[in-house]
Design an enzyme around this catalytic site. Structure first.
Site, PDB file in Angstrom:
ATOM      1  N   ARG A   1       2.665  12.698 -23.738  1.00  0.00           N
ATOM      2  CA  ARG A   1       3.157  11.494 -23.065  1.00  0.00           C
ATOM      3  C   ARG A   1       4.273  10.922 -23.931  1.00  0.00           C
ATOM      4  O   ARG A   1       4.102  10.714 -25.131  1.00  0.00           O
ATOM      5  CB  ARG A   1       2.043  10.466 -22.954  1.00  0.00           C
ATOM      6  CG  ARG A   1       2.554   9.206 -22.309  1.00  0.00           C
ATOM      7  CD  ARG A   1       1.679   8.027 -22.589  1.00  0.00           C
ATOM      8  NE  ARG A   1       2.211   6.869 -21.899  1.00  0.00           N
ATOM      9  CZ  ARG A   1       1.913   5.630 -22.225  1.00  0.00           C
ATOM     10  NH1 ARG A   1       1.090   5.394 -23.214  1.00  0.00           N
ATOM     11  NH2 ARG A   1       2.436   4.634 -21.565  1.00  0.00           N
TER      12      ARG A   1
ATOM     13  N   ARG B   1       1.606 -10.555 -22.376  1.00  0.00           N
ATOM     14  CA  ARG B   1       3.070 -10.585 -22.197  1.00  0.00           C
ATOM     15  C   ARG B   1       3.470 -11.562 -21.101  1.00  0.00           C
ATOM     16  O   ARG B   1       2.786 -11.641 -20.071  1.00  0.00           O
ATOM     17  CB  ARG B   1       3.599  -9.202 -21.823  1.00  0.00           C
ATOM     18  CG  ARG B   1       3.494  -8.200 -22.949  1.00  0.00           C
ATOM     19  CD  ARG B   1       3.942  -6.822 -22.502  1.00  0.00           C
ATOM     20  NE  ARG B   1       2.980  -5.825 -22.947  1.00  0.00           N
ATOM     21  CZ  ARG B   1       2.908  -4.598 -22.472  1.00  0.00           C
ATOM     22  NH1 ARG B   1       3.732  -4.188 -21.533  1.00  0.00           N
ATOM     23  NH2 ARG B   1       2.000  -3.762 -22.930  1.00  0.00           N
TER      24      ARG B   1
END
Ligand code: ADP
Length: 396
Positions: free
Chosen positions: A91, A241
């Site tokens: 990944r 976030r």
């Protein structure tokens, strides 16, 4: 054919060994605290006892060696020899504008990935460490890079350009890239399968709601817009976030609070989102519990979160000129019936009718709308590892 899938973070390494003839997971696990005192590997071969191996892992190479030892171990292993591993799928978070699909890793690819590190300084360097480590330990095994950004490379310029001076795009490649692409692609493909229609005929909004969260507009199989941008900070409110906000808040806060750019970055990435609003936790389970107990800030955090998801669904339906399906996936999307219900409330005008009984489900592929709902809402557990293994197999 057996494929080892690796997802290397700065101090962790997640892995799965998958038999691609049957798509069965043979073993999986995670190495944690790499480069820190107290490192360990949690390993589980399918059908065998889980084991925890505590050992020093100074770097990713040491971690991969221990993982490989686990995979071939007499009692808790899954294969007899390392030669059974046909390929490694890595990944990789950021592929910049260079990679619109997965690639076999060679010298040129590595050099380009080094360049992309500037765009993802927290993520790409550990991904590369994993690649270099495998190269040393498994020199004759081919490797494939699967990028979080690749699926979104089909976005038109009108979706990815920011309204900044165009020269900055040329100079620094400041544009929207989007992330979680492997997951959005996987669940969009699964949705088409479950609905029994070709992906090329469907307008789907995919909602990946985990710790990090993003939404994508998948128009006839292609991502045409997504909520994360230049970095994974844009878009939805997340665990910690902030997502979308007026960019002027950044300079305002720097002046008023005397923050450095690093401190501001930390505030927006680590102290905001539902943690920032609720003051309770970044974990939705804790926030849902606090909200049930009457904590108003926890209630507000969930309302802000859900409203933003709803807003993006509406925006993307408008962008695609229609909507056949909405998919919920990742930790929150797969587990929280409340989130799915509350996001979809008021979307009857888009043809969505949630069936409360069907929606009372966790982690299992399910259509959660009524049979006469024109637009289907689906819960589909994501499987990024399988997607990476499939892409790896296809290229090898
Ligand atoms: P990531 O891979 O981004 O770390 P995940 O997809 O594993 O995230 O999602 C983790 C988040 O999912 C947790 O922080 C939690 O907020 C949420 N989650 C997991 N299980 C539940 C649940 N049963 N109810 C509500 N939220 C949940």
């Amino acid at each position: 054919m057996k494929v080892l899938v690796l997802n290397c973070g700065s101090s962790s390494l997640k892995y799965q060994l998958i038999n691609m003839d049957t798509e069965e997971v043979l073993a999986k696990g995670i190495a944690e605290r790499i480069g820190i005192a107290g490192s360990f590997v949690k390993h589980e071969a399918t059908g065998k006892e889980k084991v925890v191996i505590e050992d020093t892992m100074e770097n990713h190479k040491a971690a991969i060696k221990i993982v490989l030892d686990c995979l071939v171990h007499e009692t808790h292993g899954a294969i007899n020899s390392m030669t059974e591993i046909s390929a490694v799928g890595h990944r990789v978070v950021h592929g910049g504008e260079k990679f619109a699909g997965s690639v076999i890793i060679n010298e040129e690819v590595k050099a380009t990935l080094e360049e992309c590190s500037e765009l993802a300084p927290l993520h790409n360097p550990p991904n590369l460490m994993g690649i270099y480590a495998c190269e040393e330990i498994l020199p004759s095994v081919p490797m494939v890079g699967v990028f979080d950004t690749a699926f979104h490379q089909t976005m038109p310029k009108s979706s990815y350009l920011y309204a900044l001076p165009y020269e900055l795009y040329d100079k620094y490649k400041i544009r929207r890239y989007g992330f979680h692409g492997t997951s959005h692609k996987y669940v969009a493909m699964r949705a088409a399968d479950i609905l029994g229609k070709p992906l090329e005929e469907l307008k789907i909004v995919t909602c990946h709601l985990g710790n990090g969260a993003s939404i994508a507009a998948v128009d006839r199989g292609k991502s045409i817009d997504t909520s994360m941008g230049f970095t994974p900070l844009e878009g939805l409110a997340m665990g910690t976030r902030c997502g979308d906000m007026d960019p002027a808040i950044t300079t305002f806060l720097m002046e008023k609070e005397g923050l450095t750019s690093g401190e501001l970055n930390n505030l927006m990435n680590k102290k905001s989102g539902v943690l920032g609003i609720s003051g309770v936790s970044s974990d939705f389970r804790d926030i849902e519990t606090a909200a049930d107990e009457g904590n108003e800030r926890a209630v507000m955090a969930l309302e802000v979160y859900n409203k933003r998801v709803k807003k993006y669904i509406g925006a993307y339906a408008a962008e695609m000129g229609g909507l056949d399906a909405v998919v919920f996936t990742a930790g929150l999307g797969e587990n929280s019936k409340e989130t799915r219900k509350s996001v979809c409330e008021g979307l009857e005008f888009l043809g969505i009718k949630i069936d409360d009984n069907k929606n009372n489900v966790r982690g299992k592929e399910t259509i959660v709308t009524t049979d006469d709902s024109n637009t289907k809402v689906l819960l589909i557990p994501t499987n990024e590892e399988l997607m990476i293994a499939r892409e790896t197999k296809a290229l090898i």
